[in-house]
Write a protein that holds these residues in place. Structure first.
Motif, mmCIF file in Angstrom:
data_model
loop_
_atom_site.group_PDB
_atom_site.id
_atom_site.type_symbol
_atom_site.label_atom_id
_atom_site.label_comp_id
_atom_site.label_asym_id
_atom_site.label_seq_id
_atom_site.Cartn_x
_atom_site.Cartn_y
_atom_site.Cartn_z
ATOM 1 N N TRP A 188 -9.740 -37.758 8.666
ATOM 2 C CA TRP A 188 -9.917 -38.188 7.279
ATOM 3 C C TRP A 188 -8.616 -38.635 6.614
ATOM 4 O O TRP A 188 -8.602 -39.586 5.857
ATOM 5 C CB TRP A 188 -10.529 -37.057 6.444
ATOM 6 N N GLY A 189 -7.549 -37.925 6.852
ATOM 7 C CA GLY A 189 -6.284 -38.255 6.198
ATOM 8 C C GLY A 189 -5.635 -37.008 5.638
ATOM 9 O O GLY A 189 -5.912 -35.894 6.076
ATOM 10 N N THR A 190 -4.769 -37.166 4.639
ATOM 11 C CA THR A 190 -4.041 -36.036 4.063
ATOM 12 C C THR A 190 -4.994 -35.037 3.431
ATOM 13 O O THR A 190 -5.864 -35.396 2.635
ATOM 14 C CB THR A 190 -3.033 -36.529 3.008
ATOM 15 N N MET A 191 -4.804 -33.777 3.749
ATOM 16 C CA MET A 191 -5.704 -32.718 3.298
ATOM 17 C C MET A 191 -5.224 -32.120 1.983
ATOM 18 O O MET A 191 -4.033 -31.928 1.760
ATOM 19 C CB MET A 191 -5.779 -31.625 4.373
ATOM 20 N N VAL A 192 -6.189 -31.830 1.073
ATOM 21 C CA VAL A 192 -5.899 -31.122 -0.167
ATOM 22 C C VAL A 192 -6.833 -29.916 -0.240
ATOM 23 O O VAL A 192 -7.723 -29.748 0.588
ATOM 24 C CB VAL A 192 -6.093 -32.027 -1.405
ATOM 25 N N ASP A 193 -6.642 -29.064 -1.256
ATOM 26 C CA ASP A 193 -7.460 -27.868 -1.386
ATOM 27 C C ASP A 193 -8.937 -28.226 -1.432
ATOM 28 O O ASP A 193 -9.352 -29.123 -2.171
ATOM 29 C CB ASP A 193 -7.090 -27.105 -2.658
ATOM 30 N N GLY A 194 -9.737 -27.504 -0.655
ATOM 31 C CA GLY A 194 -11.175 -27.720 -0.651
ATOM 32 C C GLY A 194 -11.667 -28.612 0.462
ATOM 33 O O GLY A 194 -12.854 -28.607 0.802
ATOM 34 N N ASP A 195 -10.771 -29.372 1.069
ATOM 35 C CA ASP A 195 -11.182 -30.318 2.105
ATOM 36 C C ASP A 195 -11.568 -29.640 3.413
ATOM 37 O O ASP A 195 -12.191 -30.260 4.277
ATOM 38 C CB ASP A 195 -10.075 -31.341 2.371
ATOM 39 N N GLU A 196 -11.194 -28.358 3.562
ATOM 40 C CA GLU A 196 -11.558 -27.665 4.798
ATOM 41 C C GLU A 196 -13.066 -27.583 4.981
ATOM 42 O O GLU A 196 -13.572 -27.591 6.105
ATOM 43 C CB GLU A 196 -10.945 -26.254 4.838
ATOM 44 N N LYS A 197 -13.813 -27.556 3.861
ATOM 45 C CA LYS A 197 -15.280 -27.505 3.951
ATOM 46 C C LYS A 197 -15.827 -28.778 4.589
ATOM 47 O O LYS A 197 -16.857 -28.743 5.264
ATOM 48 C CB LYS A 197 -15.889 -27.305 2.562
ATOM 49 N N THR A 198 -15.153 -29.882 4.374
ATOM 50 C CA THR A 198 -15.592 -31.143 4.965
ATOM 51 C C THR A 198 -15.601 -31.045 6.487
ATOM 52 O O THR A 198 -16.559 -31.462 7.147
ATOM 53 C CB THR A 198 -14.666 -32.288 4.519
ATOM 54 N N VAL A 199 -14.560 -30.483 7.053
ATOM 55 C CA VAL A 199 -14.479 -30.321 8.514
ATOM 56 C C VAL A 199 -15.552 -29.373 9.002
ATOM 57 O O VAL A 199 -16.257 -29.649 9.979
ATOM 58 C CB VAL A 199 -13.082 -29.806 8.930
ATOM 59 N N VAL A 200 -15.706 -28.245 8.316
ATOM 60 C CA VAL A 200 -16.687 -27.229 8.728
ATOM 61 C C VAL A 200 -18.101 -27.802 8.736
ATOM 62 O O VAL A 200 -18.868 -27.586 9.684
ATOM 63 C CB VAL A 200 -16.610 -25.999 7.797
ATOM 64 N N ILE A 201 -18.444 -28.558 7.707
ATOM 65 C CA ILE A 201 -19.792 -29.129 7.619
ATOM 66 C C ILE A 201 -20.013 -30.182 8.687
ATOM 67 O O ILE A 201 -21.073 -30.249 9.309
ATOM 68 C CB ILE A 201 -20.038 -29.731 6.222
ATOM 69 N N HIS A 202 -19.017 -31.010 8.946
ATOM 70 C CA HIS A 202 -19.171 -32.038 9.979
ATOM 71 C C HIS A 202 -19.319 -31.411 11.367
ATOM 72 O O HIS A 202 -20.086 -31.911 12.199
ATOM 73 C CB HIS A 202 -17.987 -33.014 9.945
ATOM 74 N N ILE A 203 -18.626 -30.326 11.611
ATOM 75 C CA ILE A 203 -18.791 -29.623 12.884
ATOM 76 C C ILE A 203 -20.190 -29.030 12.980
ATOM 77 O O ILE A 203 -20.839 -29.087 14.036
ATOM 78 C CB ILE A 203 -17.703 -28.540 13.047
ATOM 79 N N SER A 204 -20.678 -28.481 11.884
ATOM 80 C CA SER A 204 -22.039 -27.942 11.863
ATOM 81 C C SER A 204 -23.069 -29.024 12.163
ATOM 82 O O SER A 204 -24.017 -28.815 12.938
ATOM 83 C CB SER A 204 -22.328 -27.307 10.498
ATOM 84 N N ARG A 205 -22.870 -30.207 11.581
ATOM 85 C CA ARG A 205 -23.799 -31.313 11.826
ATOM 86 C C ARG A 205 -23.728 -31.781 13.275
ATOM 87 O O ARG A 205 -24.762 -32.096 13.883
ATOM 88 C CB ARG A 205 -23.472 -32.468 10.863
ATOM 89 N N LEU A 206 -22.537 -31.810 13.842
ATOM 90 C CA LEU A 206 -22.400 -32.195 15.244
ATOM 91 C C LEU A 206 -23.088 -31.188 16.160
ATOM 92 O O LEU A 206 -23.743 -31.561 17.137
ATOM 93 C CB LEU A 206 -20.924 -32.302 15.626
ATOM 94 N N ARG A 207 -22.939 -29.922 15.861
ATOM 95 C CA ARG A 207 -23.571 -28.894 16.689
ATOM 96 C C ARG A 207 -25.090 -29.065 16.740
ATOM 97 O O ARG A 207 -25.712 -28.844 17.777
ATOM 98 C CB ARG A 207 -23.207 -27.503 16.160
ATOM 99 N N LYS A 208 -25.680 -29.447 15.618
ATOM 100 C CA LYS A 208 -27.131 -29.654 15.597
ATOM 101 C C LYS A 208 -27.537 -30.803 16.512
ATOM 102 O O LYS A 208 -28.641 -30.812 17.056
ATOM 103 C CB LYS A 208 -27.600 -29.922 14.172
ATOM 104 N N LYS A 209 -26.662 -31.761 16.677
ATOM 105 C CA LYS A 209 -26.956 -32.900 17.547
ATOM 106 C C LYS A 209 -26.695 -32.591 19.017
ATOM 107 O O LYS A 209 -27.358 -33.130 19.897
ATOM 108 C CB LYS A 209 -26.111 -34.111 17.116
ATOM 109 N N LEU A 210 -25.723 -31.723 19.274
ATOM 110 C CA LEU A 210 -25.261 -31.514 20.643
ATOM 111 C C LEU A 210 -25.841 -30.280 21.323
ATOM 112 O O LEU A 210 -26.009 -30.264 22.546
ATOM 113 C CB LEU A 210 -23.732 -31.387 20.673
ATOM 114 N N GLU A 211 -26.122 -29.247 20.544
ATOM 115 C CA GLU A 211 -26.464 -27.957 21.115
ATOM 116 C C GLU A 211 -27.966 -27.700 21.166
ATOM 117 O O GLU A 211 -28.705 -28.088 20.265
ATOM 118 C CB GLU A 211 -25.821 -26.834 20.286
ATOM 119 N N ALA A 212 -28.420 -27.019 22.215
ATOM 120 C CA ALA A 212 -29.804 -26.571 22.274
ATOM 121 C C ALA A 212 -30.045 -25.513 21.207
ATOM 122 O O ALA A 212 -31.112 -25.466 20.586
ATOM 123 C CB ALA A 212 -30.117 -26.002 23.664
#
Length: 238
Positions: A188-212
Motif C-alpha cells: 500500500w505505501g507508507t503506514m500510519v496509525d490504524g492501517d494495520e487493520k487493512t493488512v489483517v482484513i486483506h489476509i482474512s479475505r485471502l484465507r477465505k479464497k485459499l483455505e478449505a
C-alpha cells in the motif's frame, strides 16, 4: 497530463468539486463524478477506472452495498471516504472489498496522496507484469501475475487488486516472516496509525479464497506478536 481514469462518488457536491480540483492540479484529467450509487454503477459499467473514491453515505444505496456490486465486475482499487469512524465500519468496508479507508473530516491532500500511491503502485505492477512473466504454482494453487489470475483447485477465483498484490508478494517470498508494517509498506505505501487493520482484513479475505477452513490457516500463517508468513501448499487444498 495523466491518463488514469478516476471515479469520485460522494453525495456532498463540495467534496466532489474539491477532489476534482485537487486531482486536476496533480495532472489527472479523466475524472468522473457521481453523487449517487445509480450514477456510479452506470459509470463503472461504461468505463474501466484505475481508482474509485467511494463515500459510504449515499442517498440511494450505502457505499458498502455499492462496493459489493462493483466487485462483481471490477477489481479496481476502492478508497472509502466516510464520516463513520468506528472500527466496525472500517472493518466492514475492508471485508466487503475496499482497499483503503479514510474518515471525515480528512486532509484533502492525504486523500490525493493515497490515490496517487494506489495508482502509482498499480502502474508499476502492470509495467512489471508486461515485462516479466511470473507464474507461481503450488500444488492446486496457481497465481499468474501476467494474466492477473488466481486459480484454486482448477477454478478461477476473483481477486481484487490489493488482495492479488499481497498474495503475489507472499508468493515471491515463501516461508519468510513479515511484520504488518512491512506488508503494508510493500503493497500500500507508507503506514500510519490504524492501517494495520487493512493488512489483517486483506489476509482474512485471502484465507477465505485459499483455505478449505479459513479458521485454521495452513497457507498464510500467523506468528503471534511477530507477523505472517506464506507456507506454500504441498498437498491438495481440499
Amino acid at each position: 497530463m495523466r491518463s488514469e481514469a478516476i471515479l469520485v462518488v460522494d453525495d456532498e457536491d463540495g467534496i466532489v468539486v474539491m477532489l476534482d480540483n485537487l486531482l486536476r492540479r496533480e495532472g489527472y484529467t479523466h475524472i468522473t463524478k457521481a453523487t449517487s450509487a445509480a450514477e456510479a454503477l452506470t459509470a463503472v459499467r461504461a468505463v474501466r477506472f484505475d481508482m474509485i473514491v467511494l463515500d459510504v453515505m449515499l442517498p440511494d444505496m450505502d457505499g458498502f452495498t455499492l462496493c459489493t456490486e462493483i466487485r462483481k465486475t471490477s477489481n479496481t482499487p476502492i478508497l472509502f471516504l466516510t464520516a463513520r469512524s468506528s472500527d466496525l465500519d472500517k472493518l466492514q468496508g475492508l471485508y466487503l472489498g475496499g482497499d483503503d479507508y479514510l474518515t471525515k473530516p480528512f486532509n484533502p491532500l492525504e486523500v490525493v496522496a493515497r490515490i496517487h500511491a494506489h495508482i502509482r503502485r498499480s502502474s508499476i505492477y502492470a509495467s512489471d507484469s508486461m515485462n516479466t512473466e511470473e507464474l507461481y504454482k503450488f500444488d492446486r494453487l496457481t497465481v499468474n501475475r501476467t494474466t492477473g489470475q488466481l486459480i484454486v483447485n482448477d477454478e478461477e477465483v476473483p481477486c481484487p487488486a490489493k488482495e492479488f498484490e499481497l498474495l503475489l508478494y507472499f508468493c515471491k517470498h515463501p516461508n519468510r516472516v513479515f511484520t504488518v508494517q512491512q506488508l503494508y509498506e510493500q503493497v500500500w505505501g507508507t503506514m500510519v496509525d490504524g492501517d494495520e487493520k487493512t493488512v489483517v482484513i486483506h489476509i482474512s479475505r485471502l484465507r477465505k479464497k485459499l483455505e478449505a477452513d479459513p479458521s485454521v490457516s495452513k497457507l498464510i500463517v500467523t506468528l503471534r506478536g511477530i507477523g505472517y508468513k506464506f507456507v506454500p501448499p504441498t498437498r491438495s487444498l481440499r
